[in-house]
Design a protein around this motif. Structure first.
Motif, PDB file in Angstrom:
ATOM      1  N   ALA A  43      31.921  -8.245  77.450  1.00  0.00           N
ATOM      2  CA  ALA A  43      31.959  -9.036  76.228  1.00  0.00           C
ATOM      3  C   ALA A  43      33.347  -8.950  75.638  1.00  0.00           C
ATOM      4  CB  ALA A  43      30.940  -8.538  75.225  1.00  0.00           C
ATOM      5  N   GLU A  44      33.712  -9.979  74.900  1.00  0.00           N
ATOM      6  CA  GLU A  44      35.053 -10.054  74.359  1.00  0.00           C
ATOM      7  C   GLU A  44      35.013 -10.528  72.913  1.00  0.00           C
ATOM      8  OE1 GLU A  44      37.841 -12.073  76.926  1.00  0.00           O
ATOM      9  OE2 GLU A  44      38.949 -12.776  75.189  1.00  0.00           O
ATOM     10  N   SER A  45      35.820  -9.892  72.089  1.00  0.00           N
ATOM     11  CA  SER A  45      36.009 -10.361  70.723  1.00  0.00           C
ATOM     12  C   SER A  45      37.498 -10.598  70.500  1.00  0.00           C
ATOM     13  CB  SER A  45      35.505  -9.332  69.708  1.00  0.00           C
ATOM     14  OG  SER A  45      35.898  -9.733  68.412  1.00  0.00           O
ATOM     15  N   ASN A  46      37.813 -11.715  69.884  1.00  0.00           N
ATOM     16  CA  ASN A  46      39.212 -11.999  69.536  1.00  0.00           C
ATOM     17  C   ASN A  46      39.416 -11.939  68.032  1.00  0.00           C
ATOM     18  OD1 ASN A  46      40.270 -12.548  72.146  1.00  0.00           O
ATOM     19  ND2 ASN A  46      39.040 -14.403  72.133  1.00  0.00           N
ATOM     20  N   GLN A  47      38.506 -11.233  67.376  1.00  0.00           N
ATOM     21  CA  GLN A  47      38.510 -11.270  65.919  1.00  0.00           C
ATOM     22  C   GLN A  47      38.632  -9.891  65.291  1.00  0.00           C
ATOM     23  OE1 GLN A  47      35.244 -13.645  64.392  1.00  0.00           O
ATOM     24  NE2 GLN A  47      35.371 -14.938  66.199  1.00  0.00           N
ATOM     25  N   ALA A  48      39.274  -8.977  66.000  1.00  0.00           N
ATOM     26  CA  ALA A  48      39.443  -7.650  65.413  1.00  0.00           C
ATOM     27  C   ALA A  48      40.642  -7.680  64.467  1.00  0.00           C
ATOM     28  CB  ALA A  48      39.652  -6.623  66.509  1.00  0.00           C
ATOM     29  N   THR A  49      40.472  -7.050  63.305  1.00  0.00           N
ATOM     30  CA  THR A  49      41.582  -6.916  62.366  1.00  0.00           C
ATOM     31  C   THR A  49      42.133  -5.506  62.524  1.00  0.00           C
ATOM     32  OG1 THR A  49      40.450  -8.365  60.840  1.00  0.00           O
ATOM     33  CG2 THR A  49      42.237  -7.060  59.940  1.00  0.00           C
ATOM     34  N   THR A  50      43.454  -5.404  62.585  1.00  0.00           N
ATOM     35  CA  THR A  50      44.022  -4.073  62.758  1.00  0.00           C
ATOM     36  C   THR A  50      45.374  -3.988  62.053  1.00  0.00           C
ATOM     37  OG1 THR A  50      44.951  -2.541  64.380  1.00  0.00           O
ATOM     38  CG2 THR A  50      44.680  -4.823  65.098  1.00  0.00           C
ATOM     39  N   VAL A  51      45.667  -2.808  61.527  1.00  0.00           N
ATOM     40  CA  VAL A  51      46.957  -2.586  60.861  1.00  0.00           C
ATOM     41  C   VAL A  51      47.614  -1.314  61.405  1.00  0.00           C
ATOM     42  CG1 VAL A  51      46.420  -3.740  58.679  1.00  0.00           C
ATOM     43  CG2 VAL A  51      45.822  -1.342  58.958  1.00  0.00           C
ATOM     44  N   ILE A  52      48.946  -1.321  61.395  1.00  0.00           N
ATOM     45  CA  ILE A  52      49.710  -0.111  61.714  1.00  0.00           C
ATOM     46  C   ILE A  52      50.630   0.164  60.526  1.00  0.00           C
ATOM     47  CG2 ILE A  52      51.575   0.860  63.114  1.00  0.00           C
ATOM     48  CD1 ILE A  52      50.531  -0.369  65.518  1.00  0.00           C
ATOM     49  N   ASP A  53      50.632   1.392  60.082  1.00  0.00           N
ATOM     50  CA  ASP A  53      51.602   1.806  59.075  1.00  0.00           C
ATOM     51  C   ASP A  53      52.632   2.658  59.798  1.00  0.00           C
ATOM     52  OD1 ASP A  53      53.020   3.159  57.095  1.00  0.00           O
ATOM     53  OD2 ASP A  53      51.354   3.026  55.684  1.00  0.00           O
ATOM     54  N   ILE A  54      53.832   2.108  60.001  1.00  0.00           N
ATOM     55  CA  ILE A  54      54.815   2.808  60.838  1.00  0.00           C
ATOM     56  C   ILE A  54      55.494   3.961  60.099  1.00  0.00           C
ATOM     57  CG2 ILE A  54      55.267   0.845  62.357  1.00  0.00           C
ATOM     58  CD1 ILE A  54      57.853   0.370  60.784  1.00  0.00           C
ATOM     59  N   GLU A  55      55.282   4.024  58.804  1.00  0.00           N
ATOM     60  CA  GLU A  55      55.863   5.132  58.053  1.00  0.00           C
ATOM     61  C   GLU A  55      54.996   6.380  58.212  1.00  0.00           C
ATOM     62  OE1 GLU A  55      56.611   4.875  53.620  1.00  0.00           O
ATOM     63  OE2 GLU A  55      58.416   4.031  54.567  1.00  0.00           O
ATOM     64  N   LYS A  56      53.673   6.144  58.106  1.00  0.00           N
ATOM     65  CA  LYS A  56      52.757   7.287  58.197  1.00  0.00           C
ATOM     66  C   LYS A  56      52.114   7.414  59.572  1.00  0.00           C
ATOM     67  CE  LYS A  56      50.998   5.882  54.394  1.00  0.00           C
ATOM     68  NZ  LYS A  56      49.758   5.585  53.719  1.00  0.00           N
ATOM     69  N   ASN A  57      52.478   6.489  60.464  1.00  0.00           N
ATOM     70  CA  ASN A  57      51.935   6.495  61.818  1.00  0.00           C
ATOM     71  C   ASN A  57      50.402   6.455  61.845  1.00  0.00           C
ATOM     72  OD1 ASN A  57      54.421   6.529  63.296  1.00  0.00           O
ATOM     73  ND2 ASN A  57      54.691   8.635  62.558  1.00  0.00           N
ATOM     74  N   VAL A  58      49.888   5.597  61.005  1.00  0.00           N
ATOM     75  CA  VAL A  58      48.441   5.438  60.918  1.00  0.00           C
ATOM     76  C   VAL A  58      48.065   4.080  61.485  1.00  0.00           C
ATOM     77  CG1 VAL A  58      46.529   5.092  59.297  1.00  0.00           C
ATOM     78  CG2 VAL A  58      48.104   6.989  58.965  1.00  0.00           C
ATOM     79  N   VAL A  59      46.971   4.047  62.228  1.00  0.00           N
ATOM     80  CA  VAL A  59      46.484   2.774  62.758  1.00  0.00           C
ATOM     81  C   VAL A  59      44.994   2.621  62.415  1.00  0.00           C
ATOM     82  CG1 VAL A  59      46.149   3.809  65.054  1.00  0.00           C
ATOM     83  CG2 VAL A  59      46.255   1.338  64.840  1.00  0.00           C
ATOM     84  N   LYS A  60      44.613   1.396  62.028  1.00  0.00           N
ATOM     85  CA  LYS A  60      43.220   1.140  61.661  1.00  0.00           C
ATOM     86  C   LYS A  60      42.726  -0.126  62.348  1.00  0.00           C
ATOM     87  CE  LYS A  60      43.121   3.198  57.032  1.00  0.00           C
ATOM     88  NZ  LYS A  60      41.812   3.859  56.910  1.00  0.00           N
TER      89      LYS A  60
END
Lengths: 184, 303
Positions: A43-60
């Motif tokens: 199965a495939e989803s093309n609707q994932a929302t994701t962010v990277i904070d390059i200062e704190k090296n956090v990914v969501k």
């Protein structure tokens, strides 16, 4: 007087910095595969929302489980009804820390370890993922592949279909981030 | 001077700290804000495209083909000689296909009066919440049945006299994960009926419900009230007319991957609207009920 100006300038910088270090995409691709010789389950989803904070090296990450598309409509229905229980748990999400130091100014790809919490079906589990990150000024590309077991997320597989569903589910992620633009 | 710079440093540190904590929480709200509200449609209101005998609002999605085998044994009150009905059987075979996600077509053939049928089912409204709110599913069914049985002398031997037409509206709501309810107003026109006192036009209101006993097992009940005017009151042996009953069916759905098994007890022999709404002759009260099952297998033609 100069100091005051400096402080004002600094604090403005502080407040706007929150947006400049954030990269986002709303159409990251997630593919999951639990195929066996008996059954193709992809199965495939093309609707994932994701962010990277390059200062704190956090990914969501955050994705609606109903956005996964299967080739077989019936399989999609069973995925949402019987396994993910999408009405009860509509989202799957991940919050992680990029452990390996990444030079965000370079444009060379790096394999980085990301450790964090994957939450789906109402259950959170710690995972460590190896991700390929390609930094850039105007975009960041990231891809990863990892495995999870349904048991870790309290998703029982009935014995009647046990042989048709892989014991470990492979999850592939592909995202191209752009700098976050302040919402108008 | 020193005090002032200390205060400034303090402010600066506070400012930095504040901006860090703000941006930390920001990431989540920032994600929330950037995603448009989505519409979530209620799926699997019923496990199958039939509640028991009658259609449910469910249909095959695009490029999905369903092969249905339906079987009803004989009436229970036939006794031990017919092994309580298990010696007899009526079969209905059907192929049903989703042209789009909202349009399904199907053809079928039944041993009951050697009926051939074709139908179109259209999904007009889908129950949803989120960006779009819709409290109900609404579907429309149009079906044509042709009786090819040759023994009824009352029936003229031209083709149109064998035809009947079904118009049906299905209004359903999935109240929660377990419970769904459907109302099914139905109009059936038969071009010819066996006796003079029987109506050519039948109006009926169906009620169907399902309750999920577990993730893969559901319990269904279906009843059709059929308005017949004084048809049954004047029905006497010398008119040659048969006494008809309202169909009541109770069934269990068992889902195993690509199959859905439906096992039921019903007073209807036929498995199409013209038959089970129009010509149900079994009475629950006198044991005129049958065991039956539907088997559904879905094949996907999506790439």
């Amino acid at each position: 007087m100069n100091k005051i100006t400096l402080i004002i300038a600094l604090s403005i910088l502080c407040f706007t910095a929150g947006a400049q270090n954030v990269f986002i995409t709303k159409d990251a691709k997630i593919i999951f595969n639990s195929s066996t010789p008996l059954e193709d389950i992809v199965a495939e989803s093309n609707q994932a929302t994701t962010v990277i904070d390059i200062e704190k090296n956090v990914v969501k990450f955050s994705v609606l489980t109903t956005s996964f598309k299967f080739r077989r409509a019936l399989m999609e229905e069973h995925f949402n009804e019987n396994y993910m229980e999408s009405a009860k748990f509509p989202k799957a999400s991940f919050t992680g820390k990029i452990v390996t130091p990444v030079d965000w100014k370079s444009d060379k790809s790096i394999i980085a370890d990301i450790t964090g919490t994957l939450t789906m079906h109402g259950v959170s589990s710690e995972v460590t993922v190896k991700a390929k990150i390609t930094p850039g000024k105007s975009k960041i590309a990231a891809s990863a592949e990892f495995k999870v077991t349904p048991e870790a997320f309290n998703i029982p597989i009935p014995s009647a279909v046990r042989d048709k569903i892989a014991k470990e589910v492979t999850i592939k992620i592909d995202a191209v981030y752009a700098p976050f633009q302040q919402l108008p | 001077m020193k005090n002032r710079s200390l205060a400034l440093i303090h402010l600066l540190v506070m400012g930095v700290l504040f901006s860090i904590s703000a941006s930390g929480q920001d990431l989540d709200s920032l994600m929330e804000k950037s995603v448009k509200p989505q519409t979530v449609y209620a799926t699997a209101t019923f496990k199958s495209t039939r509640v028991v005998n009658g259609h449910s609002v469910e249909r095959m999605k695009k490029n999905q083909l369903e092969f249905r085998v339906s079987h009803r044994f004989g009436e229970f009150n036939t006794g031990s000689y017919d092994f309580w009905g298990l010696d007899q059987g009526t079969i209905h075979l059907a192929l049903e296909y989703g042209l789009t996600d909202w349009l399904e077509v199907g053809i079928g053939r039944s041993t009951f009066e050697k009926t051939v049928d074709a139908f179109t089912k259209v999904s007009l409204l889908r129950q949803s919440n989120g960006a779009k709110n819709m409290p109900i599913h609404l579907s429309y069914l149009a079906s044509t049945e042709v009786i090819s049985l040759n023994v009824d002398p009352a029936m003229k031997r031209n083709f149109t006299s064998r035809m009947s037409f079904v118009q049906q509206i299905m209004i359903a709501r999935k109240f929660n994960e377990s419970f769904s309810l459907q109302l099914t107003p139905t109009y059936i026109h038969r071009n010819i009926v066996p006796t003079e006192i029987e109506h050519n036009d039948l109006f009926s209101l169906g009620v169907g419900g399902r309750y999920k006993l577990s993730k893969r097992i559901a319990f269904n009940v279906e009843y059709f009230y059929v308005y017949r005017g004084n048809e049954n009151a004047i029905n006497q042996p010398n008119t040659g007319a048969t006494k008809y009953y309202n169909p009541l069916s109770v069934g269990i759905d068992i889902e195993t991957g690509g199959h859905v098994f439906q096992i039921m007890v019903t007073n209807s022999q036929a498995m199409r609207e013209g038959g089970f709404i129009g010509k149900t002759t079994g009475a629950w009260g006198s044991g005129g009920i049958r065991l039956g099952f539907n088997i559904s297998r879905v094949f996907s033609f999506s790439k």
